[in-house]
Design a protein around this motif. Sequence first.
Motif, PDB file in Angstrom:
ATOM      1  N   LYS A   6       0.679  -1.225   0.010  1.00 65.51           N
ATOM      2  CA  LYS A   6      -0.329  -0.138  -0.133  1.00 65.51           C
ATOM      3  C   LYS A   6       0.679   1.506   0.099  1.00 65.51           C
ATOM      4  CE  LYS A   6      -4.186  -1.833   1.965  1.00 65.51           C
ATOM      5  NZ  LYS A   6      -5.009  -2.261   3.042  1.00 65.51           N
ATOM      6  N   LEU A   7       2.359   1.095   0.814  1.00 65.11           N
ATOM      7  CA  LEU A   7       2.786   2.507   0.292  1.00 65.11           C
ATOM      8  C   LEU A   7       3.199   2.507  -0.373  1.00 65.11           C
ATOM      9  CD1 LEU A   7       4.429   4.821   2.227  1.00 65.11           C
ATOM     10  CD2 LEU A   7       5.887   3.131   2.969  1.00 65.11           C
ATOM     11  N   GLN A  18      11.369   7.276  -2.647  1.00 64.15           N
ATOM     12  CA  GLN A  18      11.156   6.577  -1.496  1.00 64.15           C
ATOM     13  C   GLN A  18      11.585   8.203  -0.958  1.00 64.15           C
ATOM     14  OE1 GLN A  18      13.917   2.831  -1.978  1.00 64.15           O
ATOM     15  NE2 GLN A  18      11.716   1.972  -1.660  1.00 64.15           N
ATOM     16  N   GLU A  19      12.615   9.021  -1.272  1.00 64.72           N
ATOM     17  CA  GLU A  19      13.686   9.878  -0.854  1.00 64.72           C
ATOM     18  C   GLU A  19      12.880  10.640  -0.322  1.00 64.72           C
ATOM     19  OE1 GLU A  19      16.523  11.291   0.750  1.00 64.72           O
ATOM     20  OE2 GLU A  19      16.911   9.570  -0.536  1.00 64.72           O
ATOM     21  N   ASN A  20      11.573  10.718  -1.428  1.00 60.50           N
ATOM     22  CA  ASN A  20      11.185  12.341  -1.275  1.00 60.50           C
ATOM     23  C   ASN A  20      10.168  12.145   0.199  1.00 60.50           C
ATOM     24  OD1 ASN A  20       9.858  12.120  -4.445  1.00 60.50           O
ATOM     25  ND2 ASN A  20      11.044  14.179  -3.474  1.00 60.50           N
ATOM     26  N   VAL A  21       9.692  10.900   0.578  1.00 60.81           N
ATOM     27  CA  VAL A  21       8.920  10.186   1.413  1.00 60.81           C
ATOM     28  C   VAL A  21       9.518  10.418   3.385  1.00 60.81           C
ATOM     29  CG1 VAL A  21       7.610   8.240   2.236  1.00 60.81           C
ATOM     30  CG2 VAL A  21       6.741   9.002   0.089  1.00 60.81           C
ATOM     31  N   ALA A  22      10.898   9.526   2.581  1.00 60.43           N
ATOM     32  CA  ALA A  22      11.614   9.655   3.982  1.00 60.43           C
ATOM     33  C   ALA A  22      11.973  11.035   4.360  1.00 60.43           C
ATOM     34  CB  ALA A  22      12.872   8.432   3.150  1.00 60.43           C
ATOM     35  N   ASP A  23      12.276  12.231   3.094  1.00 60.94           N
ATOM     36  CA  ASP A  23      11.963  13.151   3.921  1.00 60.94           C
ATOM     37  C   ASP A  23      10.886  13.815   4.695  1.00 60.94           C
ATOM     38  OD1 ASP A  23      14.903  13.494   2.899  1.00 60.94           O
ATOM     39  OD2 ASP A  23      14.146  14.783   1.204  1.00 60.94           O
ATOM     40  N   CYS A  24       9.601  13.795   4.030  1.00 57.75           N
ATOM     41  CA  CYS A  24       8.725  14.570   4.898  1.00 57.75           C
ATOM     42  C   CYS A  24       8.572  13.138   5.792  1.00 57.75           C
ATOM     43  CB  CYS A  24       7.443  13.834   3.732  1.00 57.75           C
ATOM     44  SG  CYS A  24       7.595  14.563   2.535  1.00 57.75           S
ATOM     45  N   ARG A  29      16.433   6.740   3.500  1.00 59.07           N
ATOM     46  CA  ARG A  29      15.329   6.025   2.484  1.00 59.07           C
ATOM     47  C   ARG A  29      14.948   4.681   2.936  1.00 59.07           C
ATOM     48  NH1 ARG A  29      16.336   2.858  -1.026  1.00 59.07           N
ATOM     49  NH2 ARG A  29      18.516   2.886  -0.236  1.00 59.07           N
ATOM     50  N   SER A  30      16.393   4.272   3.203  1.00 55.02           N
ATOM     51  CA  SER A  30      16.482   2.366   3.750  1.00 55.02           C
ATOM     52  C   SER A  30      15.648   1.864   4.378  1.00 55.02           C
ATOM     53  CB  SER A  30      17.554   2.357   3.465  1.00 55.02           C
ATOM     54  OG  SER A  30      18.065   2.677   5.481  1.00 55.02           O
ATOM     55  N   ALA A  31      14.650   3.539   5.017  1.00 58.93           N
ATOM     56  CA  ALA A  31      13.886   2.829   5.946  1.00 58.93           C
ATOM     57  C   ALA A  31      12.146   3.026   5.358  1.00 58.93           C
ATOM     58  CB  ALA A  31      13.310   3.613   7.016  1.00 58.93           C
ATOM     59  N   GLY A  34      12.415  -0.386   3.843  1.00 56.39           N
ATOM     60  CA  GLY A  34      12.024  -1.638   4.126  1.00 56.39           C
ATOM     61  C   GLY A  34      10.907  -1.882   4.715  1.00 56.39           C
ATOM     62  N   TYR A  35      10.498  -0.336   4.759  1.00 52.33           N
ATOM     63  CA  TYR A  35       8.889  -0.738   4.135  1.00 52.33           C
ATOM     64  C   TYR A  35       8.304  -1.715   3.432  1.00 52.33           C
ATOM     65  CZ  TYR A  35       9.250   2.927   8.494  1.00 52.33           C
ATOM     66  OH  TYR A  35       9.613   3.532   9.240  1.00 52.33           O
ATOM     67  N   GLU A  36       8.749  -1.770   2.345  1.00 50.59           N
ATOM     68  CA  GLU A  36       7.875  -1.730   0.952  1.00 50.59           C
ATOM     69  C   GLU A  36       8.353  -2.645   1.073  1.00 50.59           C
ATOM     70  OE1 GLU A  36       8.895   1.153  -1.156  1.00 50.59           O
ATOM     71  OE2 GLU A  36       7.207   2.724  -1.425  1.00 50.59           O
ATOM     72  N   LYS A  37       9.928  -3.311   1.187  1.00 57.20           N
ATOM     73  CA  LYS A  37       9.747  -4.667   0.612  1.00 57.20           C
ATOM     74  C   LYS A  37      10.302  -5.624   1.535  1.00 57.20           C
ATOM     75  CE  LYS A  37      11.703  -2.255  -3.650  1.00 57.20           C
ATOM     76  NZ  LYS A  37      12.337  -2.776  -5.055  1.00 57.20           N
ATOM     77  N   LYS A  38      10.902  -5.640   3.156  1.00 57.24           N
ATOM     78  CA  LYS A  38      11.221  -6.369   3.730  1.00 57.24           C
ATOM     79  C   LYS A  38      10.347  -6.163   5.190  1.00 57.24           C
ATOM     80  CE  LYS A  38      16.217  -5.038   2.840  1.00 57.24           C
ATOM     81  NZ  LYS A  38      17.505  -4.494   3.280  1.00 57.24           N
TER      82      LYS A  38
END
Length: 117
Positions: A6-7, A18-24, A29-31, A34-38
């Motif tokens: 969903k994310l 992923q970088e945009n979301v991470a900044d917000c 970005r790796s977090a 991790g949410y999306e794939k792991k």
Amino acid sequence: MSFGQKLRKLRKKFNMTQENVADCIHVSRSAIAGYEKKGRQPSHEKLTAIADLFEVPVDYLLNDEKDTITLSPSRLTTNSDDELNLLLAYRSLSRSSKRDLKKYMKLLKEKDASESS
């Protein structure tokens, strides 16, 4: 559909990296990866920030049964990089700061209206 799926789907609908979301939401970005794939799960605070960013209920993100959400096309497009950056900056603000910004914008509109009269 899982939280990670969903994310990713929401991120793509909003044309965000992923970088945009991470900044917000103030994570790496790796977090986000991790949410999306792991299958990693964000803290309650970050989950709420993600829901606020995409303006969806937290319940939508967590409930595996709900796999669709309708977003109006007007919310998915911007006319310029400036608009996109402004939108991303707005979405990263706290609720209190969003309220303050709305008040300030109202004042600016009133100023513009009085100057054009």
